[in-house]
Design an enzyme around this catalytic site. Structure first.
Site, PDB file in Angstrom:
ATOM      1  N   TYR A  14       0.807  -1.227   0.000  1.00 33.72           N
ATOM      2  CA  TYR A  14       0.000   0.000   0.000  1.00 33.72           C
ATOM      3  C   TYR A  14       0.840   1.276   0.000  1.00 33.72           C
ATOM      4  O   TYR A  14       0.301   2.375  -0.080  1.00 33.72           O
ATOM      5  CB  TYR A  14      -0.946   0.016   1.213  1.00 33.72           C
ATOM      6  CG  TYR A  14      -1.920  -1.127   1.207  1.00 33.72           C
ATOM      7  CD1 TYR A  14      -2.938  -1.201   0.249  1.00 33.72           C
ATOM      8  CD2 TYR A  14      -1.819  -2.150   2.137  1.00 33.72           C
ATOM      9  CE1 TYR A  14      -3.817  -2.262   0.237  1.00 33.72           C
ATOM     10  CE2 TYR A  14      -2.713  -3.221   2.133  1.00 33.72           C
ATOM     11  CZ  TYR A  14      -3.703  -3.269   1.178  1.00 33.72           C
ATOM     12  OH  TYR A  14      -4.579  -4.312   1.159  1.00 33.72           O
ATOM     13  N   HIS A  19      -4.548   6.152  -1.322  1.00 34.37           N
ATOM     14  CA  HIS A  19      -5.166   6.043  -0.003  1.00 34.37           C
ATOM     15  C   HIS A  19      -4.170   6.318   1.128  1.00 34.37           C
ATOM     16  O   HIS A  19      -4.575   6.516   2.265  1.00 34.37           O
ATOM     17  CB  HIS A  19      -5.747   4.641   0.164  1.00 34.37           C
ATOM     18  CG  HIS A  19      -7.143   4.596   0.701  1.00 34.37           C
ATOM     19  ND1 HIS A  19      -7.984   5.677   0.765  1.00 34.37           N
ATOM     20  CD2 HIS A  19      -7.859   3.557   1.214  1.00 34.37           C
ATOM     21  CE1 HIS A  19      -9.150   5.315   1.281  1.00 34.37           C
ATOM     22  NE2 HIS A  19      -9.089   4.031   1.570  1.00 34.37           N
ATOM     23  N   TYR A  64      -5.604  -0.785   9.380  1.00 36.83           N
ATOM     24  CA  TYR A  64      -6.199  -0.659   8.050  1.00 36.83           C
ATOM     25  C   TYR A  64      -7.225   0.469   8.108  1.00 36.83           C
ATOM     26  O   TYR A  64      -7.834   0.742   9.138  1.00 36.83           O
ATOM     27  CB  TYR A  64      -6.789  -1.971   7.520  1.00 36.83           C
ATOM     28  CG  TYR A  64      -5.696  -2.946   7.163  1.00 36.83           C
ATOM     29  CD1 TYR A  64      -5.053  -2.881   5.937  1.00 36.83           C
ATOM     30  CD2 TYR A  64      -5.277  -3.906   8.081  1.00 36.83           C
ATOM     31  CE1 TYR A  64      -4.015  -3.749   5.629  1.00 36.83           C
ATOM     32  CE2 TYR A  64      -4.241  -4.784   7.781  1.00 36.83           C
ATOM     33  CZ  TYR A  64      -3.621  -4.693   6.554  1.00 36.83           C
ATOM     34  OH  TYR A  64      -2.581  -5.531   6.251  1.00 36.83           O
ATOM     35  N   ASN A 112     -14.242   5.989   4.399  1.00 36.49           N
ATOM     36  CA  ASN A 112     -14.465   5.015   5.471  1.00 36.49           C
ATOM     37  C   ASN A 112     -13.562   5.219   6.685  1.00 36.49           C
ATOM     38  O   ASN A 112     -13.972   4.972   7.815  1.00 36.49           O
ATOM     39  CB  ASN A 112     -14.327   3.589   4.942  1.00 36.49           C
ATOM     40  CG  ASN A 112     -15.477   3.223   4.026  1.00 36.49           C
ATOM     41  OD1 ASN A 112     -16.582   3.754   4.161  1.00 36.49           O
ATOM     42  ND2 ASN A 112     -15.224   2.348   3.079  1.00 36.49           N
TER      43      ASN A 112
END
Length: 186
Positions: A14, A19, A64, A112
Site C-alpha cells: 500500500y 489512499h 487498516y 471510510n
C-alpha cells in the site's frame, strides 16, 4: 499537546498509493521535526516530539483504513487531548491531485477511515487536512482506484500537495487553524 494522525494502510503493497497520502505527510513531518515514528502503541506506529513549545504525537494507524477510529479513540482516551488538537490527514477524491483543503470539522463523507474515526470518537469537531487524489475514471472501481499508485504525470503535483499539507499542519500547530485555512485553502 497535538495528535497528528495520517490515514493509510500498513504494508509494503500500500506504500505510496492514493489512499496512503496521510502516511506520506506524517513521514514528511517526522523528517522535518526529527521525530522517529517507530513505536507501536494504540494499534499504531507513533512518534513523540516537539514543534516549537508544543508536544506532538505523530500517528500512523496500523488497523487498516476502515478501522482507523480504533486507534484514535485509544489515543484520545489515553492522552485526554482536546478535540481541536487532533489533526487528521487523509485522501480526498473530490479534490484534484495536489490540492489540499483544511476544515475545522465536518462529516466523514464517503471516506471510510473518517467515518470510523467520527463513529468511535462520537464527534466530528476536529480539524482535518484533505489531500486531493482525484476521481476514478467513469466505471473504475473506487477501491481499486484509491489503492492504486499515482500516474507518472501526477507525481510532481502529488509531491507539491504533500509538502503543502505538511506546511499547513505546521501552521495549525504553531499558529492556528484559521491562518492555515486562509493560507492553504485555494
Amino acid at each position: 499537546m497535538y495528535v497528528v494522525v495520517g490515514l493509510g494502510n500498513p504494508g509494503k503493497q500500500y506504500e505510496n498509493t492514493r489512499h496512503n497520502v496521510g502516511f506520506n505527510v506524517i513521514d514528511i513531518l517526522a523528517k522535518e521535526y526529527d521525530i522517529s515514528v517507530s513505536k507501536i502503541k494504540h494499534k499504531a506506529l507513533i512518534g513523540e516530539g516537539r514543534v516549537g513549545s508544543e508536544k506532538v504525537l505523530l500517528v500512523k494507524p496500523q488497523t487498516y483504513m476502515n478501522l482507523s477510529g480504533e486507534t484514535l479513540i485509544d489515543i484520545y482516551n489515553y492522552y485526554k487531548v482536546d478535540m481541536e488538537n487532533i489533526i487528521v490527514i487523509y485522501d480526498d477524491i473530490d479534490l484534484d491531485v495536489g490540492k489540499i483543503r483544511i476544515r475545522k470539522k465536518g462529516s466523514g463523507g464517503t471516506h471510510n477511515g473518517m467515518r470510523s474515526i467520527i463513529k468511535c470518537l462520537g464527534a466530528n469537531d476536529f480539524p482535518r487536512v484533505r489531500v486531493g487524489v482525484s476521481k476514478p475514471k467513469p466505471g473504475q472501481d473506487l477501491a481499486d482506484f484509491v489503492l492504486s499508485r499515482f500516474r507518472k504525470e501526477e507525481n510532481n503535483d502529488v509531491e507539491l500537495g504533500l509538502e503543502k499539507a505538511a506546511k499547513a499542519v505546521d501552521v495549525m500547530i504553531k499558529d492556528n487553524v484559521d491562518l492555515a485555512m486562509n493560507k492553504y485553502n485555494g
